[in-house]
Scaffold this motif. Structure first.
Motif, PDB file in Angstrom:
ATOM      1  N   GLU A 177       0.833  -1.204   0.000  1.00 46.44           N
ATOM      2  CA  GLU A 177       0.000   0.000   0.000  1.00 46.44           C
ATOM      3  C   GLU A 177       0.868   1.254   0.000  1.00 46.44           C
ATOM      4  O   GLU A 177       0.558   2.240  -0.690  1.00 46.44           O
ATOM      5  CB  GLU A 177      -0.936   0.000   1.212  1.00 46.44           C
ATOM      6  CG  GLU A 177      -1.848   1.210   1.316  1.00 46.44           C
ATOM      7  CD  GLU A 177      -2.851   1.333   0.177  1.00 46.44           C
ATOM      8  OE1 GLU A 177      -3.524   2.383   0.100  1.00 46.44           O
ATOM      9  OE2 GLU A 177      -2.968   0.397  -0.646  1.00 46.44           O
ATOM     10  N   LEU A 178       1.965   1.232   0.741  1.00 46.27           N
ATOM     11  CA  LEU A 178       2.871   2.379   0.767  1.00 46.27           C
ATOM     12  C   LEU A 178       3.496   2.590  -0.608  1.00 46.27           C
ATOM     13  O   LEU A 178       3.636   3.734  -1.063  1.00 46.27           O
ATOM     14  CB  LEU A 178       3.957   2.165   1.819  1.00 46.27           C
ATOM     15  CG  LEU A 178       4.983   3.296   1.973  1.00 46.27           C
ATOM     16  CD1 LEU A 178       4.301   4.613   2.328  1.00 46.27           C
ATOM     17  CD2 LEU A 178       6.029   2.940   3.019  1.00 46.27           C
ATOM     18  N   ILE A 179       3.855   1.515  -1.276  1.00 49.23           N
ATOM     19  CA  ILE A 179       4.415   1.613  -2.633  1.00 49.23           C
ATOM     20  C   ILE A 179       3.380   2.205  -3.587  1.00 49.23           C
ATOM     21  O   ILE A 179       3.687   3.080  -4.403  1.00 49.23           O
ATOM     22  CB  ILE A 179       4.873   0.223  -3.126  1.00 49.23           C
ATOM     23  CG1 ILE A 179       6.096  -0.241  -2.321  1.00 49.23           C
ATOM     24  CG2 ILE A 179       5.204   0.259  -4.618  1.00 49.23           C
ATOM     25  CD1 ILE A 179       6.490  -1.692  -2.574  1.00 49.23           C
ATOM     26  N   ARG A 180       2.130   1.755  -3.448  1.00 44.87           N
ATOM     27  CA  ARG A 180       1.064   2.255  -4.331  1.00 44.87           C
ATOM     28  C   ARG A 180       0.872   3.760  -4.136  1.00 44.87           C
ATOM     29  O   ARG A 180       0.805   4.524  -5.108  1.00 44.87           O
ATOM     30  CB  ARG A 180      -0.247   1.525  -4.033  1.00 44.87           C
ATOM     31  CG  ARG A 180      -1.369   1.875  -5.002  1.00 44.87           C
ATOM     32  CD  ARG A 180      -2.717   1.411  -4.499  1.00 44.87           C
ATOM     33  NE  ARG A 180      -3.161   2.154  -3.325  1.00 44.87           N
ATOM     34  CZ  ARG A 180      -3.672   3.378  -3.376  1.00 44.87           C
ATOM     35  NH1 ARG A 180      -3.782   4.018  -4.536  1.00 44.87           N
ATOM     36  NH2 ARG A 180      -4.058   3.989  -2.270  1.00 44.87           N
ATOM     37  N   ILE A 181       0.806   4.199  -2.871  1.00 45.11           N
ATOM     38  CA  ILE A 181       0.630   5.623  -2.581  1.00 45.11           C
ATOM     39  C   ILE A 181       1.823   6.428  -3.095  1.00 45.11           C
ATOM     40  O   ILE A 181       1.668   7.506  -3.665  1.00 45.11           O
ATOM     41  CB  ILE A 181       0.443   5.844  -1.067  1.00 45.11           C
ATOM     42  CG1 ILE A 181      -0.851   5.190  -0.583  1.00 45.11           C
ATOM     43  CG2 ILE A 181       0.429   7.338  -0.734  1.00 45.11           C
ATOM     44  CD1 ILE A 181      -0.985   5.157   0.915  1.00 45.11           C
ATOM     45  N   SER A 182       3.015   5.890  -2.894  1.00 45.22           N
ATOM     46  CA  SER A 182       4.237   6.590  -3.295  1.00 45.22           C
ATOM     47  C   SER A 182       4.320   6.767  -4.803  1.00 45.22           C
ATOM     48  O   SER A 182       4.956   7.725  -5.288  1.00 45.22           O
ATOM     49  CB  SER A 182       5.469   5.831  -2.787  1.00 45.22           C
ATOM     50  OG  SER A 182       5.453   5.721  -1.375  1.00 45.22           O
ATOM     51  N   ASN A 183       3.712   5.865  -5.565  1.00 43.16           N
ATOM     52  CA  ASN A 183       3.750   5.933  -7.028  1.00 43.16           C
ATOM     53  C   ASN A 183       2.574   6.692  -7.623  1.00 43.16           C
ATOM     54  O   ASN A 183       2.480   6.833  -8.845  1.00 43.16           O
ATOM     55  CB  ASN A 183       3.789   4.517  -7.619  1.00 43.16           C
ATOM     56  CG  ASN A 183       5.117   3.835  -7.355  1.00 43.16           C
ATOM     57  OD1 ASN A 183       6.157   4.488  -7.247  1.00 43.16           O
ATOM     58  ND2 ASN A 183       5.106   2.517  -7.242  1.00 43.16           N
ATOM     59  N   ASP A 184       1.673   7.169  -6.765  1.00 39.75           N
ATOM     60  CA  ASP A 184       0.499   7.901  -7.213  1.00 39.75           C
ATOM     61  C   ASP A 184       0.837   9.401  -7.198  1.00 39.75           C
ATOM     62  O   ASP A 184       1.119   9.972  -6.151  1.00 39.75           O
ATOM     63  CB  ASP A 184      -0.682   7.606  -6.287  1.00 39.75           C
ATOM     64  CG  ASP A 184      -1.975   8.223  -6.762  1.00 39.75           C
ATOM     65  OD1 ASP A 184      -2.012   9.456  -6.954  1.00 39.75           O
ATOM     66  OD2 ASP A 184      -2.966   7.495  -6.919  1.00 39.75           O
ATOM     67  N   LYS A 185       0.801  10.050  -8.373  1.00 40.29           N
ATOM     68  CA  LYS A 185       1.212  11.453  -8.484  1.00 40.29           C
ATOM     69  C   LYS A 185       0.376  12.369  -7.585  1.00 40.29           C
ATOM     70  O   LYS A 185       0.892  13.257  -6.921  1.00 40.29           O
ATOM     71  CB  LYS A 185       1.107  11.909  -9.935  1.00 40.29           C
ATOM     72  CG  LYS A 185       2.180  11.315 -10.837  1.00 40.29           C
ATOM     73  CD  LYS A 185       2.067  11.882 -12.248  1.00 40.29           C
ATOM     74  CE  LYS A 185       3.151  11.296 -13.145  1.00 40.29           C
ATOM     75  NZ  LYS A 185       3.040  11.823 -14.531  1.00 40.29           N
ATOM     76  N   GLU A 186      -0.945  12.148  -7.564  1.00 39.49           N
ATOM     77  CA  GLU A 186      -1.811  12.995  -6.745  1.00 39.49           C
ATOM     78  C   GLU A 186      -1.519  12.816  -5.266  1.00 39.49           C
ATOM     79  O   GLU A 186      -1.438  13.791  -4.512  1.00 39.49           O
ATOM     80  CB  GLU A 186      -3.282  12.679  -7.023  1.00 39.49           C
ATOM     81  CG  GLU A 186      -4.227  13.575  -6.241  1.00 39.49           C
ATOM     82  CD  GLU A 186      -5.695  13.292  -6.504  1.00 39.49           C
ATOM     83  OE1 GLU A 186      -6.538  13.817  -5.762  1.00 39.49           O
ATOM     84  OE2 GLU A 186      -5.985  12.533  -7.448  1.00 39.49           O
ATOM     85  N   GLN A 187      -1.339  11.562  -4.836  1.00 37.54           N
ATOM     86  CA  GLN A 187      -1.032  11.303  -3.426  1.00 37.54           C
ATOM     87  C   GLN A 187       0.314  11.905  -3.036  1.00 37.54           C
ATOM     88  O   GLN A 187       0.469  12.437  -1.940  1.00 37.54           O
ATOM     89  CB  GLN A 187      -1.026   9.787  -3.163  1.00 37.54           C
ATOM     90  CG  GLN A 187      -2.359   9.105  -3.375  1.00 37.54           C
ATOM     91  CD  GLN A 187      -3.443   9.667  -2.480  1.00 37.54           C
ATOM     92  OE1 GLN A 187      -3.250   9.859  -1.291  1.00 37.54           O
ATOM     93  NE2 GLN A 187      -4.594   9.947  -3.071  1.00 37.54           N
ATOM     94  N   ARG A 188       1.267  11.852  -3.956  1.00 34.40           N
ATOM     95  CA  ARG A 188       2.575  12.437  -3.659  1.00 34.40           C
ATOM     96  C   ARG A 188       2.478  13.959  -3.527  1.00 34.40           C
ATOM     97  O   ARG A 188       3.127  14.564  -2.668  1.00 34.40           O
ATOM     98  CB  ARG A 188       3.588  12.048  -4.734  1.00 34.40           C
ATOM     99  CG  ARG A 188       5.017  12.464  -4.413  1.00 34.40           C
ATOM    100  CD  ARG A 188       6.007  11.897  -5.406  1.00 34.40           C
ATOM    101  NE  ARG A 188       6.334  10.515  -5.126  1.00 34.40           N
ATOM    102  CZ  ARG A 188       7.265  10.137  -4.253  1.00 34.40           C
ATOM    103  NH1 ARG A 188       7.944  11.038  -3.572  1.00 34.40           N
ATOM    104  NH2 ARG A 188       7.513   8.861  -4.056  1.00 34.40           N
ATOM    105  N   LEU A 189       1.654  14.583  -4.343  1.00 33.73           N
ATOM    106  CA  LEU A 189       1.450  16.027  -4.231  1.00 33.73           C
ATOM    107  C   LEU A 189       0.809  16.394  -2.896  1.00 33.73           C
ATOM    108  O   LEU A 189       1.204  17.360  -2.240  1.00 33.73           O
ATOM    109  CB  LEU A 189       0.573  16.525  -5.381  1.00 33.73           C
ATOM    110  CG  LEU A 189       1.252  16.679  -6.746  1.00 33.73           C
ATOM    111  CD1 LEU A 189       0.220  16.993  -7.819  1.00 33.73           C
ATOM    112  CD2 LEU A 189       2.333  17.760  -6.707  1.00 33.73           C
ATOM    113  N   LEU A 190      -0.189  15.601  -2.481  1.00 28.39           N
ATOM    114  CA  LEU A 190      -0.836  15.842  -1.191  1.00 28.39           C
ATOM    115  C   LEU A 190       0.161  15.629  -0.047  1.00 28.39           C
ATOM    116  O   LEU A 190       0.155  16.355   0.945  1.00 28.39           O
ATOM    117  CB  LEU A 190      -2.043  14.913  -1.032  1.00 28.39           C
ATOM    118  CG  LEU A 190      -3.218  15.187  -1.979  1.00 28.39           C
ATOM    119  CD1 LEU A 190      -4.281  14.097  -1.836  1.00 28.39           C
ATOM    120  CD2 LEU A 190      -3.831  16.554  -1.711  1.00 28.39           C
TER     121      LEU A 190
END
Length: 280
Positions: free
Chosen positions: A201-214
């Motif tokens: 789940e952490l990898i998925r969030i880390s690879n999500d551009k929107e989540q990284r911006l947030l």
């Protein structure tokens, strides 16, 4: 930590991975590791899974996790990166709010359920060497427990030592929070499914551009808050030193010490010392 994965100690990420309705097994494992109940928790209802964007930019907002277990326990989990010197009173305050909010006007006290606050700290706070401390209400002399309806935990990540028992699931979770890309965690995720699920789940969030911006937004907000706290702390120290020097000058004046010697002793100017003298 390498740049790749987001830091799970940032409250935005912590809530995303531990407070997700999609991954209840992770929170259940985490709570069982902390509380170590005789009858393990088997189900949780996460109460505040939404993350409103406006909260991420509010340096004083709390992105904590609220949950109810299958045993009707009310639980709040909060992670703190910087010591604000108020964690005990803060935790008692939030515990009392959670406890009081269970009743509507006219409800019977019997409806009040066991209420637990869990504080995960990225700094040393309590005056002992244990990385995990749990507190309840007990009789002062006999240590007899009055009730288990109040329980407050402090978990201090920096106190986790290299020789901590890796068979303890709480140690495992703290290793994950310390550095999810460490060799220890890579080894643990091979055998512990909850750790593997959390890492994925952490990898998925880390690879999500929107989540990284947030994440970047929240990180900047927390840095701004810490800078403000550091500045307030510095000014407080400077003010304390200033008052201390003035007190020394006043005492020397009371003793009849010549002004030129007080200047040498305190570093104050003649005018400053004369102002202190006139206010005595």
């Amino acid at each position: 930590m390498n740049r790749g994965l987001l830091d799970p100690k940032i409250d935005f990420v912590f809530k995303k991975i531990f407070g997700s309705e999609k991954h209840p097994r992770v929170l259940i494992s985490f709570l069982n590791a902390i509380l170590k109940p005789i009858n393990p928790i088997s189900n949780v209802e996460i109460r505040n899974s939404d993350l409103e964007k406006e909260f991420l930019d509010d340096k004083f907002s709390r992105l904590d996790i609220k949950a109810r277990t299958n045993k009707n326990e009310i639980i709040n989990i909060e992670i703190q990166l910087k010591n604000e010197y108020n964690m005990i009173k803060r935790s008692l305050y939030y515990w009392s709010k959670m406890y009081e909010e269970q009743l509507n006007e006219g409800d019977d006290y019997s409806k009040l359920e066991r209420t637990i606050c869990i504080n995960i700290l990225n700094f040393k706070y309590l005056d002992n060497n244990r990385f995990h401390n749990g507190y309840r209400l007990k009789e002062i002399e006999t240590n007899e427990e009055l009730t288990n309806i109040q329980e407050i935990h402090f978990i201090e990540i920096p106190k986790l030592s290299e020789d901590s028992d890796e068979k303890d699931m709480l140690v495992t979770w703290m290793e994950f929070l310390k550095n999810p890309e460490s060799e220890k965690v890579r080894s643990l995720e091979l055998t512990i499914s909850e750790i593997r699920e959390e890492k994925d789940e952490l990898i998925r969030i880390s690879n999500d551009k929107e989540q990284r911006l947030l994440y970047e937004m929240r990180s900047k907000t927390l840095k701004d808050k810490n800078s403000a706290l550091n500045e307030a702390e510095r000014k407080g120290i400077e003010k304390g030193i200033e008052k201390g020097i003035e007190k020394v000058a006043k005492n020397l004046l009371d003793m009849g010490i010549p002004i030129n010697e007080i200047i040498l002793a305190t570093g104050l100017s003649e005018n400053e010392i004369l102002n202190i003298k006139n206010n005595i």
